[in-house]
Write a protein that holds these residues in place. Structure first.
Motif, PDB file in Angstrom:
ATOM      1  N   LYS A  86       0.771  -1.401  -0.054  1.00  0.00           N
ATOM      2  CA  LYS A  86       0.053  -0.126   0.011  1.00  0.00           C
ATOM      3  C   LYS A  86       0.833   1.224   0.047  1.00  0.00           C
ATOM      4  O   LYS A  86       0.505   2.256  -0.706  1.00  0.00           O
ATOM      5  N   GLY A  87       1.904   1.120   0.900  1.00  0.00           N
ATOM      6  CA  GLY A  87       2.619   2.555   0.687  1.00  0.00           C
ATOM      7  C   GLY A  87       3.340   2.632  -0.617  1.00  0.00           C
ATOM      8  O   GLY A  87       3.456   4.033  -1.049  1.00  0.00           O
ATOM      9  N   ALA A  88       3.889   1.714  -1.331  1.00  0.00           N
ATOM     10  CA  ALA A  88       4.393   2.172  -2.765  1.00  0.00           C
ATOM     11  C   ALA A  88       3.470   2.570  -3.625  1.00  0.00           C
ATOM     12  O   ALA A  88       3.446   3.365  -4.395  1.00  0.00           O
ATOM     13  N   GLN A  89       2.170   1.990  -3.371  1.00  0.00           N
ATOM     14  CA  GLN A  89       0.975   2.391  -4.357  1.00  0.00           C
ATOM     15  C   GLN A  89       0.426   3.921  -4.212  1.00  0.00           C
ATOM     16  O   GLN A  89       0.326   4.598  -4.972  1.00  0.00           O
ATOM     17  N   VAL A  90       0.367   3.985  -2.711  1.00  0.00           N
ATOM     18  CA  VAL A  90      -0.044   5.290  -2.479  1.00  0.00           C
ATOM     19  C   VAL A  90       0.984   6.549  -2.967  1.00  0.00           C
ATOM     20  O   VAL A  90       0.583   7.577  -3.425  1.00  0.00           O
ATOM     21  N   ALA A  91       2.273   6.142  -2.927  1.00  0.00           N
ATOM     22  CA  ALA A  91       3.605   7.089  -3.378  1.00  0.00           C
ATOM     23  C   ALA A  91       3.408   7.313  -4.896  1.00  0.00           C
ATOM     24  O   ALA A  91       3.689   8.326  -5.230  1.00  0.00           O
ATOM     25  N   MET A  92       2.485   6.372  -5.625  1.00  0.00           N
ATOM     26  CA  MET A  92       2.485   6.500  -7.157  1.00  0.00           C
ATOM     27  C   MET A  92       1.351   7.199  -7.559  1.00  0.00           C
ATOM     28  O   MET A  92       1.010   7.530  -8.622  1.00  0.00           O
ATOM     29  N   LYS A  93       0.173   7.442  -6.391  1.00  0.00           N
ATOM     30  CA  LYS A  93      -0.944   8.162  -6.890  1.00  0.00           C
ATOM     31  C   LYS A  93      -0.609   9.513  -7.485  1.00  0.00           C
ATOM     32  O   LYS A  93       0.290  10.176  -7.369  1.00  0.00           O
ATOM     33  N   GLY A  94      -1.437   9.550  -8.418  1.00  0.00           N
ATOM     34  CA  GLY A  94      -1.168  10.858  -9.305  1.00  0.00           C
ATOM     35  C   GLY A  94      -0.841  10.783 -10.813  1.00  0.00           C
ATOM     36  O   GLY A  94      -0.913   9.852 -11.312  1.00  0.00           O
ATOM     37  N   ASN A  95      -0.314  11.925 -11.404  1.00  0.00           N
ATOM     38  CA  ASN A  95       0.121  12.100 -12.676  1.00  0.00           C
ATOM     39  C   ASN A  95       1.555  11.812 -12.825  1.00  0.00           C
ATOM     40  O   ASN A  95       2.114  12.828 -12.272  1.00  0.00           O
ATOM     41  N   TRP A  96       1.841  11.195 -13.945  1.00  0.00           N
ATOM     42  CA  TRP A  96       3.311  11.067 -14.177  1.00  0.00           C
ATOM     43  C   TRP A  96       3.703  11.109 -15.611  1.00  0.00           C
ATOM     44  O   TRP A  96       2.889  10.748 -16.505  1.00  0.00           O
ATOM     45  N   VAL A  97       5.010  11.201 -16.030  1.00  0.00           N
ATOM     46  CA  VAL A  97       5.471  11.338 -17.180  1.00  0.00           C
ATOM     47  C   VAL A  97       6.835  10.423 -17.227  1.00  0.00           C
ATOM     48  O   VAL A  97       7.557  10.468 -16.359  1.00  0.00           O
ATOM     49  N   ILE A  98       6.917   9.650 -18.487  1.00  0.00           N
ATOM     50  CA  ILE A  98       8.053   8.922 -18.592  1.00  0.00           C
ATOM     51  C   ILE A  98       9.002   9.772 -19.331  1.00  0.00           C
ATOM     52  O   ILE A  98       8.778  10.307 -20.370  1.00  0.00           O
ATOM     53  N   SER A  99      10.177   9.854 -18.611  1.00  0.00           N
ATOM     54  CA  SER A  99      11.246  10.987 -18.819  1.00  0.00           C
ATOM     55  C   SER A  99      12.267  10.102 -19.850  1.00  0.00           C
ATOM     56  O   SER A  99      12.869  10.806 -20.493  1.00  0.00           O
ATOM     57  N   SER A 100      12.513   8.934 -19.479  1.00  0.00           N
ATOM     58  CA  SER A 100      13.470   8.362 -20.496  1.00  0.00           C
ATOM     59  C   SER A 100      12.972   6.727 -20.230  1.00  0.00           C
ATOM     60  O   SER A 100      12.582   6.182 -19.410  1.00  0.00           O
ATOM     61  N   VAL A 101      13.405   6.097 -21.370  1.00  0.00           N
ATOM     62  CA  VAL A 101      13.630   4.662 -21.216  1.00  0.00           C
ATOM     63  C   VAL A 101      15.211   4.111 -21.718  1.00  0.00           C
ATOM     64  O   VAL A 101      15.474   4.731 -22.817  1.00  0.00           O
ATOM     65  N   THR A 102      15.785   3.563 -20.934  1.00  0.00           N
ATOM     66  CA  THR A 102      17.318   3.127 -21.182  1.00  0.00           C
ATOM     67  C   THR A 102      17.427   1.557 -21.131  1.00  0.00           C
ATOM     68  O   THR A 102      16.711   0.962 -20.399  1.00  0.00           O
ATOM     69  N   TYR A 103      18.139   0.884 -21.802  1.00  0.00           N
ATOM     70  CA  TYR A 103      18.819  -0.475 -21.754  1.00  0.00           C
ATOM     71  C   TYR A 103      19.847  -0.525 -22.581  1.00  0.00           C
ATOM     72  O   TYR A 103      20.400   0.246 -23.614  1.00  0.00           O
TER      73      TYR A 103
END
Length: 158
Positions: free
Chosen positions: A29-46
Motif C-alpha cells: 500500500k505504501g508504494a501504491q499511495v506514493a505512485m498516486k497521481g499524474n506521471w510522465v516517462i522521462s526516459s527509457v534506457t537499456y
C-alpha cells in the motif's frame, strides 16, 4: 546488418508479453499511495539500445514511451496511459495496476469495453528508486542469452 536484424527480431519476441499469473497479490500500500497521481516517462534506457528495438507492452517502440502520460489511482488500482510523442502511434488506454509485497508492479492494459478480470495477460515490472517525485519500472529480458534491464524512468507531472 543481419546480426542487427536478428537482435531486433529477438528483442521484439522476448519483450512482447509477460504473464501475471505467478505474482503475489499481497499489496504494498505504501508504494501504491506514493505512485498516486499524474506521471510522465522521462526516459527509457537499456544496454544495446543503439542496436536493438524493444516493443514495450506490445504497443510501440520503447522510445515512443518517452513523454507518455500516466495516471495512477491508488484507492481502486485503476488509471490510464497515453502515448504523446510525435512520429509514434497514437495510443491511449485505461489500465489496472498494483504493487505487490515483492516490489513488483503488475500492469494490465485494458480495452475500453473489456473488464480487467477478463484480461488474462499483463506485465510484471520491478519498482526501483521510488521517491516522492520519481520512480523506475524495470523490465527484464533476454537477448542472446544475456539478461538486460529496460528501465522506464517516471517523473511526477505538474
Amino acid at each position: 546488418m543481419k546480426k542487427i536484424l536478428f537482435l531486433t527480431a529477438m528483442a521484439l519476441v522476448l519483450f512482447s508479453c509477460k504473464s501475471t499469473s505467478a505474482t503475489d497479490t499481497k499489496l504494498d500500500k505504501g508504494a501504491q499511495v506514493a505512485m498516486k497521481g499524474n506521471w510522465v516517462i522521462s526516459s527509457v534506457t537499456y544496454p544495446g539500445s543503439e542496436y536493438i528495438k524493444v516493443n514495450s507492452f506490445e504497443i510501440a517502440d520503447s522510445q515512443c514511451f518517452v513523454g507518455s502520460t500516466w495516471k495512477f489511482v491508488s484507492n481502486n488500482n485503476k488509471g490510464n496511459m497515453a502515448l504523446t510523442k510525435y512520429d509514434c502511434p497514437v495510443f491511449s488506454s485505461p489500465i489496472t495496476w498494483f504493487v505487490n509485497k515483492n516490489g513488483e508492479f503488475v500492469l494490465k492494459v485494458l480495452d475500453a469495453d473489456i473488464k480487467a478480470k477478463k484480461v488474462r495477460e499483463g506485465y510484471v515490472l520491478h519498482v526501483a528508486n521510488q521517491t516522492e517525485n520519481a520512480f523506475q519500472l524495470i523490465d527484464k529480458g533476454n537477448v542472446e542469452g544475456k539478461t538486460i534491464s529496460v528501465v522506464y524512468q517516471f517523473q511526477r507531472a505538474n
